[in-house]
Write an enzyme that holds these catalytic residues in place. Structure first.
Site, PDB file in Angstrom:
ATOM      1  N   THR A  91       0.821  -1.217   0.000  1.00 51.56           N
ATOM      2  CA  THR A  91       0.000   0.000   0.000  1.00 51.56           C
ATOM      3  C   THR A  91       0.851   1.263   0.000  1.00 51.56           C
ATOM      4  O   THR A  91       0.482   2.273  -0.602  1.00 51.56           O
ATOM      5  CB  THR A  91      -0.946  -0.007   1.231  1.00 51.56           C
ATOM      6  N   THR A 167       1.926  -4.524   4.187  1.00 49.94           N
ATOM      7  CA  THR A 167       1.857  -4.822   5.619  1.00 49.94           C
ATOM      8  C   THR A 167       1.477  -6.275   5.911  1.00 49.94           C
ATOM      9  O   THR A 167       1.826  -6.790   6.965  1.00 49.94           O
ATOM     10  CB  THR A 167       0.852  -3.891   6.332  1.00 49.94           C
ATOM     11  N   ASP A 168       0.774  -6.923   4.978  1.00 54.86           N
ATOM     12  CA  ASP A 168       0.240  -8.263   5.281  1.00 54.86           C
ATOM     13  C   ASP A 168       1.324  -9.229   5.740  1.00 54.86           C
ATOM     14  O   ASP A 168       1.129  -9.978   6.693  1.00 54.86           O
ATOM     15  CB  ASP A 168      -0.456  -8.869   4.052  1.00 54.86           C
ATOM     16  N   LYS A 244       1.307  -8.191  12.642  1.00 55.07           N
ATOM     17  CA  LYS A 244       0.147  -7.374  12.249  1.00 55.07           C
ATOM     18  C   LYS A 244      -1.053  -7.979  12.966  1.00 55.07           C
ATOM     19  O   LYS A 244      -1.440  -9.110  12.698  1.00 55.07           O
ATOM     20  CB  LYS A 244      -0.038  -7.419  10.731  1.00 55.07           C
TER      21      LYS A 244
HETATM   22  N1  GLU Z   1      -2.222  -6.821   0.882  1.00 58.36           N
HETATM   23  C1  GLU Z   1      -1.291  -5.828   0.483  1.00 58.36           C
HETATM   24  C2  GLU Z   1       0.119  -6.089   0.972  1.00 58.36           C
HETATM   25  O1  GLU Z   1       0.352  -6.597   2.041  1.00 58.36           O
HETATM   26  C3  GLU Z   1      -1.721  -4.463   0.879  1.00 58.36           C
HETATM   27  C4  GLU Z   1      -1.758  -4.284   2.364  1.00 58.36           C
HETATM   28  C5  GLU Z   1      -0.837  -3.216   2.840  1.00 58.36           C
HETATM   29  O2  GLU Z   1       0.225  -2.938   2.284  1.00 58.36           O
HETATM   30  O3  GLU Z   1      -1.200  -2.648   3.855  1.00 58.36           O
HETATM   31  O4  GLU Z   1       1.008  -5.765   0.255  1.00 58.36           O
END
Ligand code: GLU
Length: 431
Positions: A91, A167-168, A244
């Site tokens: 993101t 973040t995932d 997370k």
């Molecule tokens: N699912 C995606 C990832 O982990 C977007 C989530 C994010 O970056 O917060 O890359």
């Protein structure tokens, strides 16, 4: 009533005067699907303003601002560190596609710098796009390439590394890098829960806090993300202890079974006033020699036990040639009695089995109940207070160093990168 609008585009700096309350707002126009005009104020906040009854004046065009920012970023600044930003996607490198409403990773490192020009004031920045992926698509071979890039950047003189990441699975990558790279400089993973063109984006604050940490005297692999739901501080989490824990909240990342290393108190108006508070001991800059230990056994599995789960699940992994298994058991570290023959067979066949807990908090202690004692008798390795995903990544790394079962056990029980809490990570209470 007046309605005076000069033409403007996204990225222009504009001044808006509202006739209704004679308020004046100044900021940069953000892309939006709404009929309001969204501008980013100098404080870092985004606000939406109804275009009716507003006098709008373009103060500086997006083109001019972009040119100025680029020149500033490229200019080598004396007396500030050199940071390398390695972008992997997620993101923080994404924007909303207003056609589909979906978020996809489409920013280059230049775009990140363009969106967060403060980074160029904190340090001399060099950027490289390593991947442009959503982090659910990460895999062990990508961690290896990333570790190699980090090693090369440090070897070439980078004073700190920032890895922008989805973040995932950022926790998995942070743990993998913690084992693979012994670092003399900060290696900071950062992401965002909301893309930078959304009003509530956490991208800028997280990235600015990360850059500050990357210039600090800390020499470890850490994750730096929002510490609360407000824009007041970021937390510095050890790469092997962070998870997370919320799907969407900005303070989704928390340290588990350890305190965060420290806090970064944010100041949106003056980045010079951003300050640190450290709450735990940490490795200091230049204390460690740079070393890359990137041998990994990718074929390890993580199995979550649930009531009634069939031991054939474990058998299946073994027949598929998995070289190591982490179990996410219940409570102190249990699976049902009918799993014990399969666990025993796996270990007899030379496949190490490590127990972790779906409780997350607390240590594994298989000496209390019958099933636990039987598992220990079978040769199970207790995963101390490691997060299941950290134990998985560590097992992959350990099996890259040795396949000798007793050596695997010794290394899994040793605290190598802060993954086992030095103050009571192993089972003690029941001994
Ligand atoms: N699912 C995606 C990832 O982990 C977007 C989530 C994010 O970056 O917060 O890359």
């Amino acid at each position: 009533m007046f309605f005076l609008m000069q033409k403007f585009v996204d990225g222009d700096r504009i001044r808006i005067k509202k006739e209704t309350n004679s308020a004046v707002y100044e900021g940069v126009v953000m892309p939006t699907a709404s009929r309001d005009i969204v501008i980013k104020l100098d404080s870092g906040y985004n606000i939406g303003i109804r275009p009716e009854n507003a006098e709008i004046e373009v103060i500086r065009s997006a083109e001019t601002l972009k040119g100025e920012r680029k020149a500033k970023i490229k200019e080598v600044k004396e007396g500030v560190p050199f940071l390398s930003i390695l972008s992997t996607g997620g993101t923080i490198a994404s924007k909303v596609d207003y056609r589909t409403g979906a978020v996809s990773p489409q920013f280059s490192t230049d775009d990140i710098l363009d969106a967060i020009p403060e980074l160029g004031e904190i340090a001399n920045i060099k950027g490289k796009v390593v991947y442009s992926i959503l982090s659910e698509n990460m895999r062990a071979e990508y961690w290896r390439k990333l570790a190699m890039d980090i090693y090369n950047e440090i070897n070439n003189g980078a004073d700190g590394i920032i890895v922008t990441h989805g973040t995932d699975t950022m926790g998995y990558t942070a743990a993998a890098l913690s084992f693979m790279v012994q670092t003399p400089v900060p290696v900071v993973l950062v992401g965002s829960q909301r893309s930078s063109d959304r009003p509530s984006s956490d991208a800028a604050m997280n990235a600015i806090c990360a850059a500050k940490v990357a210039c600090s005297d800390l020499a470890e692999v850490v994750v730096v993300m929002h510490g609360s739901t407000s824009d007041d501080f970021c937390l510095i989490h050890r790469g092997t202890k962070v998870r997370k824990l919320h799907t969407s909240a900005r303070n989704a990342f928390q340290s588990v079974n350890d305190v965060p290393i420290g806090k970064v108190y944010y100041d949106a108006r003056d980045i010079e006033r951003i300050r640190f508070e450290f709450d735990a001991a940490y490795n200091k800059r230049a204390e460690n020699k740079l070393e890359l230990r990137d041998k990994f056994e990718d074929k390890c599995g993580l199995i979550k036990y649930y009531p009634g789960a069939d031991p054939a699940i474990l058998e299946f992994f073994i027949t598929q040639g998995y070289k190591g298994i982490v179990l996410e058991g219940t409570g102190l570290g249990h699976v049902s009695a009918d799993w014990i023959p399969s666990v025993t067979r796996a270990i007899k066949d030379g496949v190490p089995v490590v127990m972790t807990s779906q409780c997350l908090y607390g240590s594994i202690c298989d000496r209390v109940y019958d099933t636990g004692r039987d598992l220990l008798h079978a040769g199970l390795i207790e995963g101390a207070d490691m997060l299941p995903e950290t134990a998985l990544v560590k097992l992959m790394w350990v099996l890259g160093q040795t396949t000798e079962l007793e050596e695997v056990r010794r290394l899994m029980l040793e605290n190598i990168a802060g993954e086992i809490n030095a103050r009571g990570g192993h089972c003690r209470i029941f001994q």
